[in-house]
Design a protein around this motif. Structure first.
Motif, PDB file in Angstrom:
ATOM      1  N   LEU A 208       0.856  -1.180   0.000  1.00 41.47           N
ATOM      2  CA  LEU A 208       0.000   0.000   0.000  1.00 41.47           C
ATOM      3  C   LEU A 208       0.892   1.229   0.000  1.00 41.47           C
ATOM      4  CD1 LEU A 208      -2.940   1.084   0.201  1.00 41.47           C
ATOM      5  CD2 LEU A 208      -2.594   1.192   2.683  1.00 41.47           C
ATOM      6  N   SER A 209       0.669   2.120  -0.972  1.00 39.75           N
ATOM      7  CA  SER A 209       1.475   3.335  -1.097  1.00 39.75           C
ATOM      8  C   SER A 209       0.546   4.548  -1.093  1.00 39.75           C
ATOM      9  CB  SER A 209       2.279   3.332  -2.397  1.00 39.75           C
ATOM     10  OG  SER A 209       3.149   2.219  -2.474  1.00 39.75           O
ATOM     11  N   VAL A 210       0.929   5.562  -0.341  1.00 42.61           N
ATOM     12  CA  VAL A 210       0.173   6.821  -0.313  1.00 42.61           C
ATOM     13  C   VAL A 210       1.168   7.964  -0.503  1.00 42.61           C
ATOM     14  CG1 VAL A 210      -1.657   5.930   1.158  1.00 42.61           C
ATOM     15  CG2 VAL A 210       0.332   7.005   2.198  1.00 42.61           C
ATOM     16  N   GLY A 211       0.710   9.040  -1.089  1.00 45.53           N
ATOM     17  CA  GLY A 211       1.613  10.164  -1.311  1.00 45.53           C
ATOM     18  C   GLY A 211       0.878  11.435  -1.659  1.00 45.53           C
ATOM     19  N   ASP A 212       1.591  12.531  -1.536  1.00 42.97           N
ATOM     20  CA  ASP A 212       1.058  13.851  -1.847  1.00 42.97           C
ATOM     21  C   ASP A 212       2.197  14.669  -2.452  1.00 42.97           C
ATOM     22  OD1 ASP A 212      -1.248  15.855  -1.435  1.00 42.97           O
ATOM     23  OD2 ASP A 212       0.492  16.889  -0.592  1.00 42.97           O
ATOM     24  N   GLN A 213       1.930  15.328  -3.573  1.00 43.77           N
ATOM     25  CA  GLN A 213       2.950  16.082  -4.294  1.00 43.77           C
ATOM     26  C   GLN A 213       2.408  17.464  -4.628  1.00 43.77           C
ATOM     27  OE1 GLN A 213       4.588  13.862  -7.568  1.00 43.77           O
ATOM     28  NE2 GLN A 213       5.601  15.628  -8.467  1.00 43.77           N
ATOM     29  N   ARG A 214       3.210  18.512  -4.336  1.00 41.92           N
ATOM     30  CA  ARG A 214       2.761  19.882  -4.582  1.00 41.92           C
ATOM     31  C   ARG A 214       3.922  20.739  -5.096  1.00 41.92           C
ATOM     32  NH1 ARG A 214      -1.972  21.086  -0.895  1.00 41.92           N
ATOM     33  NH2 ARG A 214      -2.513  19.070   0.006  1.00 41.92           N
ATOM     34  N   ASP A 215       3.590  21.665  -5.996  1.00 45.96           N
ATOM     35  CA  ASP A 215       4.548  22.696  -6.404  1.00 45.96           C
ATOM     36  C   ASP A 215       3.787  23.832  -7.063  1.00 45.96           C
ATOM     37  OD1 ASP A 215       4.453  22.328  -9.374  1.00 45.96           O
ATOM     38  OD2 ASP A 215       5.317  20.378  -8.898  1.00 45.96           O
ATOM     39  N   SER A 216       4.503  24.923  -7.353  1.00 44.46           N
ATOM     40  CA  SER A 216       3.861  26.123  -7.901  1.00 44.46           C
ATOM     41  C   SER A 216       4.098  26.286  -9.396  1.00 44.46           C
ATOM     42  CB  SER A 216       4.357  27.369  -7.159  1.00 44.46           C
ATOM     43  OG  SER A 216       5.775  27.477  -7.243  1.00 44.46           O
ATOM     44  N   GLY A 217       4.606  25.246 -10.080  1.00 41.07           N
ATOM     45  CA  GLY A 217       4.661  25.248 -11.531  1.00 41.07           C
ATOM     46  C   GLY A 217       5.666  26.213 -12.130  1.00 41.07           C
ATOM     47  N   TYR A 218       5.333  26.729 -13.333  1.00 41.39           N
ATOM     48  CA  TYR A 218       6.198  27.660 -14.043  1.00 41.39           C
ATOM     49  C   TYR A 218       6.146  29.045 -13.379  1.00 41.39           C
ATOM     50  CZ  TYR A 218       5.907  24.257 -17.929  1.00 41.39           C
ATOM     51  OH  TYR A 218       5.950  23.135 -18.706  1.00 41.39           O
ATOM     52  N   ASP A 223      -0.427  27.987 -12.241  1.00 41.29           N
ATOM     53  CA  ASP A 223      -0.452  26.552 -12.550  1.00 41.29           C
ATOM     54  C   ASP A 223      -0.011  25.724 -11.345  1.00 41.29           C
ATOM     55  OD1 ASP A 223       2.189  27.319 -12.567  1.00 41.29           O
ATOM     56  OD2 ASP A 223       2.701  26.328 -14.446  1.00 41.29           O
ATOM     57  N   ASP A 224      -0.402  26.169 -10.151  1.00 36.64           N
ATOM     58  CA  ASP A 224      -0.079  25.401  -8.945  1.00 36.64           C
ATOM     59  C   ASP A 224      -0.637  23.984  -9.067  1.00 36.64           C
ATOM     60  OD1 ASP A 224       0.848  27.831  -8.200  1.00 36.64           O
ATOM     61  OD2 ASP A 224      -0.377  28.034  -6.398  1.00 36.64           O
ATOM     62  N   LEU A 225       0.143  23.015  -8.587  1.00 38.62           N
ATOM     63  CA  LEU A 225      -0.237  21.607  -8.685  1.00 38.62           C
ATOM     64  C   LEU A 225      -0.368  21.002  -7.299  1.00 38.62           C
ATOM     65  CD1 LEU A 225      -0.572  18.857 -10.213  1.00 38.62           C
ATOM     66  CD2 LEU A 225       1.919  18.622 -10.036  1.00 38.62           C
ATOM     67  N   SER A 226      -1.447  20.235  -7.092  1.00 40.68           N
ATOM     68  CA  SER A 226      -1.618  19.412  -5.906  1.00 40.68           C
ATOM     69  C   SER A 226      -2.056  18.031  -6.380  1.00 40.68           C
ATOM     70  CB  SER A 226      -2.660  20.012  -4.961  1.00 40.68           C
ATOM     71  OG  SER A 226      -2.894  19.153  -3.866  1.00 40.68           O
ATOM     72  N   LEU A 227      -1.296  17.006  -6.022  1.00 38.89           N
ATOM     73  CA  LEU A 227      -1.521  15.654  -6.535  1.00 38.89           C
ATOM     74  C   LEU A 227      -1.463  14.666  -5.377  1.00 38.89           C
ATOM     75  CD1 LEU A 227      -1.744  13.737  -9.050  1.00 38.89           C
ATOM     76  CD2 LEU A 227       0.761  13.704  -9.072  1.00 38.89           C
ATOM     77  N   THR A 247      -3.912  -4.913  -8.963  1.00 31.83           N
ATOM     78  CA  THR A 247      -3.562  -3.544  -8.577  1.00 31.83           C
ATOM     79  C   THR A 247      -4.825  -2.695  -8.585  1.00 31.83           C
ATOM     80  OG1 THR A 247      -3.088  -2.797 -10.844  1.00 31.83           O
ATOM     81  CG2 THR A 247      -1.256  -3.755  -9.591  1.00 31.83           C
ATOM     82  N   ALA A 248      -4.829  -1.681  -7.753  1.00 30.45           N
ATOM     83  CA  ALA A 248      -5.949  -0.745  -7.690  1.00 30.45           C
ATOM     84  C   ALA A 248      -5.421   0.572  -7.155  1.00 30.45           C
ATOM     85  CB  ALA A 248      -7.067  -1.279  -6.797  1.00 30.45           C
ATOM     86  N   GLY A 249      -6.102   1.651  -7.503  1.00 31.25           N
ATOM     87  CA  GLY A 249      -5.633   2.935  -7.005  1.00 31.25           C
ATOM     88  C   GLY A 249      -6.535   4.081  -7.397  1.00 31.25           C
ATOM     89  N   VAL A 250      -6.242   5.216  -6.802  1.00 30.80           N
ATOM     90  CA  VAL A 250      -6.950   6.450  -7.113  1.00 30.80           C
ATOM     91  C   VAL A 250      -5.945   7.591  -7.058  1.00 30.80           C
ATOM     92  CG1 VAL A 250      -7.636   6.727  -4.687  1.00 30.80           C
ATOM     93  CG2 VAL A 250      -8.879   7.957  -6.469  1.00 30.80           C
ATOM     94  N   THR A 251      -6.059   8.521  -8.005  1.00 21.37           N
ATOM     95  CA  THR A 251      -5.211   9.711  -8.055  1.00 21.37           C
ATOM     96  C   THR A 251      -6.104  10.935  -8.182  1.00 21.37           C
ATOM     97  OG1 THR A 251      -3.481   8.448  -9.195  1.00 21.37           O
ATOM     98  CG2 THR A 251      -3.304  10.828  -9.243  1.00 21.37           C
ATOM     99  N   TYR A 252      -5.863  11.904  -7.340  1.00 23.75           N
ATOM    100  CA  TYR A 252      -6.662  13.131  -7.351  1.00 23.75           C
ATOM    101  C   TYR A 252      -5.729  14.313  -7.585  1.00 23.75           C
ATOM    102  CZ  TYR A 252      -9.800  16.857  -5.866  1.00 23.75           C
ATOM    103  OH  TYR A 252     -10.556  17.993  -5.828  1.00 23.75           O
ATOM    104  N   GLN A 253      -6.088  15.159  -8.547  1.00 23.40           N
ATOM    105  CA  GLN A 253      -5.223  16.277  -8.915  1.00 23.40           C
ATOM    106  C   GLN A 253      -6.029  17.559  -9.036  1.00 23.40           C
ATOM    107  OE1 GLN A 253      -3.211  15.789 -12.676  1.00 23.40           O
ATOM    108  NE2 GLN A 253      -2.573  17.919 -12.779  1.00 23.40           N
ATOM    109  N   SER A 254      -5.453  18.650  -8.553  1.00 28.41           N
ATOM    110  CA  SER A 254      -5.980  19.979  -8.852  1.00 28.41           C
ATOM    111  C   SER A 254      -4.833  20.812  -9.397  1.00 28.41           C
ATOM    112  CB  SER A 254      -6.576  20.637  -7.606  1.00 28.41           C
ATOM    113  OG  SER A 254      -5.590  20.861  -6.616  1.00 28.41           O
ATOM    114  N   GLY A 255      -5.102  21.556 -10.460  1.00 28.42           N
ATOM    115  CA  GLY A 255      -4.042  22.332 -11.096  1.00 28.42           C
ATOM    116  C   GLY A 255      -4.554  23.651 -11.621  1.00 28.42           C
TER     117      GLY A 255
END
Length: 654
Positions: A208-218, A223-227, A247-255
């Motif tokens: 089981l893997s969980v994660g969160d990734q964020r940055d402010s883009g160019y 174009d801020d990213l939250s994943l 395998t199974a999973g879900v990915t949620y993104q706002s950009g």
């Protein structure tokens, strides 16, 4: 290093790949694949023909990137990792949408490039058939290796493999028993967090893997990213002849999206959500005969809503939901010491629903039936023939065929010469077939942007290539060279017409137009000059000519004529590890001459120190991306720039 039994399980990862644990040698003798096969200078690959085979026997040019190289590269996304592949460029129209594809200016959404994660294709059904979002559906730390076939491969995989295949193979859950945590912080809003838990034994293991990734883009753009990620994998071995992977999973993104000065693409946030289920079963009928079955489901959802900032405040909605179900059965057989085959059948059902994109709440859909086969024949000890054919029946676009014929000559075990021809196809996406985008004001239809009439037919790519793969053991050096000519016929583009049904003029439709021809030369060199040091040097030279002279005159989607990547991975005294990745891109444009980009350089530097905390393995690293500073990117007229990024990471595995 992987245990040998786990490496053998890797052969069953991909539903579209052959299984089994035998491979054919230059002398035509079968033997069991060992651990060294997968990590030698000439590794075993799984992607080229659905048959596992040494790299020098593959019917195409390939690049293999293992998980150690991914870690050393300092990349945070798959798109960034693919800078290590000749002919692949990474970018995106903003920082929240990283893209990497072959011939990327003419494929800037990655629609002509098949991306697989453990055998599951990850292009979007809801929008444009793009793959850039799908490449975000995996965390780099879960990847075992990435195999990239550079060039056409519809003969093995069908309609989406026109410009190549990116095959992402994740780690077997038996090799991730225990836990891992990782934290990354830096400028440009970088905040990455990850945790992994694995448990089980050789008969049944889980991750089981969980994660969160964020940055402010160019720079200079919203174009801020939250994943956010949640992924699970389970592997079972119920009998000595059976392997099952789930395998199974879900990915949620706002950009972030849009521009303050653009009335019809104002600043707003786009939300996307991907959910997938994937199952594969591999049964060994005998030592030379294997049956494999796979089924997977993917749902992608998109919310993209904004109001125009002019006086009319028109609602603009590009959201929707897409679903895809895919099933496949294949059988791989060794008919003799010199002949191997793989044959299979498959079915795909794809649909999308979006009132704003199709002017109806009804599902837009197609289904596709397919058959495929590959024959590998070693007719002399040094000559190897690979013949393949893929036939698909698309319910809207009709019948299409993709053949390949490739001949490999191995005068010695260290040198291979390759020549062949192939034809690849790309079928139109649901948007290209059925899009109907209308704008209303006070309940009255005031504009219609698209009204597709279903006229688009499959694109065709005809390719010829010759190649060389050489291994020089005394110098610890390998060299891969590919010379190619590719001509795309029936390029799907936009045309305008007057729509009598709605009375609106200049409505857009997707139609087949004159295509283009690309001629190029690629090379990749890997050299280990001394202990603890490795150098990668990639070169690509290409020329693109549109059949339409107007597009040539305005430099439409012009790739760089020359691109080069030099990567140096060096182990230093005191256990430190230094990585330097330098990239040069010649002048190019992503759209037309209004956004012509001058030649650019980028240098990434990573310094890492591994250590232990009790029984746990740990590593601390500092990475600087684009050390030279900011540079213009994608749309210079909008002042888009990629800036320098500095971030630190600490990870611990126990």
């Amino acid at each position: 290093m992987l245990r040998i039994r786990t490496v053998c399980k890797l052969l069953g990862f991909c539903a579209v790949l052959g299984g089994g644990a035998s491979l054919s040698l230059a002398q035509g003798v079968d033997r069991v694949a060992s651990e060294e096969d997968y990590f030698a200078n000439v590794p075993v690959v799984l992607t080229a023909s659905r048959l596992e085979q040494p790299l020098n026997e593959a019917p195409g040019a390939m690049t293999v990137i293992d998980r150690n190289t991914i870690r050393l590269s300092g990349a945070r996304t798959v798109a960034d990792v693919l800078r290590l592949v000749p002919g692949y460029f990474s970018g995106g129209w903003n920082g929240a949408n990283p893209v990497a594809a072959y011939h990327i200016p003419v494929d800037d959404y990655g629609t002509r490039n098949l991306v697989l994660i453990d055998g599951r294709s990850v292009y979007s059904s809801a929008y444009l058939g793009d793959t850039h979002r799908g490449m975000l559906d995996v965390m780099l730390e879960d990847i075992e290796r990435i195999e990239v076939l550079r060039g056409a491969n519809s003969a093995a995989y069908g309609a989406n493999a026109m410009f190549g295949v990116i095959n992402i193979i994740t780690r077997h859950s038996a090799d991730t028993i225990g836990g891992e945590v990782s934290l990354t912080y830096g400028d440009s809003g970088i905040q990455d967090r990850r945790a992994r838990l694995g448990f089980g034994d050789e008969r049944a293991s889980f991750r089981l893997s969980v994660g969160d990734q964020r940055d402010s883009g160019y720079l200079n753009v919203f174009d801020d990213l939250s994943l956010s990620h949640l992924h699970g994998r389970a592997d079972f071995k119920p009998t000595v002849r059976d392997d099952v992977m789930l395998t199974a999973g879900v990915t949620y993104q706002s950009g972030g999206e849009g521009f303050a000065v653009d009335a019809y693409n104002p600043l707003h946030t786009v939300y996307t959500n991907d959910v997938y289920l994937n199952g594969q079963w591999r049964h060994q009928l005998s030592d030379a005969d294997e049956l494999q079955f796979s089924i997977n489901y993917m749902e992608d959802w998109r919310k993209d809503v904004a109001y125009s900032t002019d006086a009319f405040h028109i609602l603009m909605d590009y959201g929707g939901i897409g679903e895809r179900t895919n099933m496949e059965v294949q059988r791989k057989t060794t008919l003799s010491p010199t002949v191997r085959t793989v044959v299979g059948v498959g079915y795909k059902d794809e649909k999308t629903r979006s009132l704003p994109l199709y002017a109806t709440d009804d599902w837009q859909s197609f289904h596709e039936e397919r058959v495929f086969g590959t024959l590998e024949w070693r007719f002399t000890p040094t000559w190897l023939l690979n013949a393949a054919l893929f036939v698909g029946q698309h319910s809207q676009a009709g019948l299409y065929k993709a053949p390949r014929l490739m001949l490999n000559w191995l005068p010695t075990p260290e040198h291979t010469f390759r020549a062949g021809v192939t034809e690849s196809m790309r079928t139109p996406s649901l948007s290209e077939l059925n899009a109907d985008i209308r704008y209303y004001l006070g309940g009255v239809l005031v504009a219609q942007e698209f009204a597709a009439r279903g006229l688009a037919r499959p694109e065709k790519l005809r390719s010829q290539e010759i190649g060389y793969l050489g291994r020089f053991p005394n110098q610890n050096l390998t060299l891969d060279v590919r010379l190619y000519n590719e001509r795309l016929v029936g390029f799907i583009g936009v045309e305008k017409y007057d729509n009598a049904a709605t009375g609106i003029d200049d409505v857009k439709d997707y139609m087949n137009k004159p295509g283009f021809e690309i001629r190029g030369l690629e090379s990749q060199m890997r050299w280990k000059p001394f202990e603890g040091s490795e150098i990668w040097w990639n070169q690509s030279f290409s020329t693109l000519d549109w059949e339409n002279p107007v597009l040539n005159a305005r430099r439409e989607r012009r790739p760089p004529q020359h691109a080069s990547t030099l990567a140096w991975f060096q182990r230093l005294p005191g256990q430190f590890q230094l990585s330097v990745v330098y990239q040069f891109l010649g002048s190019m444009t992503w759209r037309d001459q209004r956004d012509w980009l001058a030649a650019a350089h980028r240098t990434d530097v990573r310094l890492a120190y591994p250590f232990r905390v009790g029984r746990a393995k740990a590593e601390a690293s500092l990475t600087v991306q684009s050390a030279e500073g900011s540079r213009p990117f994608f749309l210079p007229r909008r002042n888009l720039e990629v800036g320098r990024r500095t971030f630190m990471n600490i990870s611990m595995e126990y």
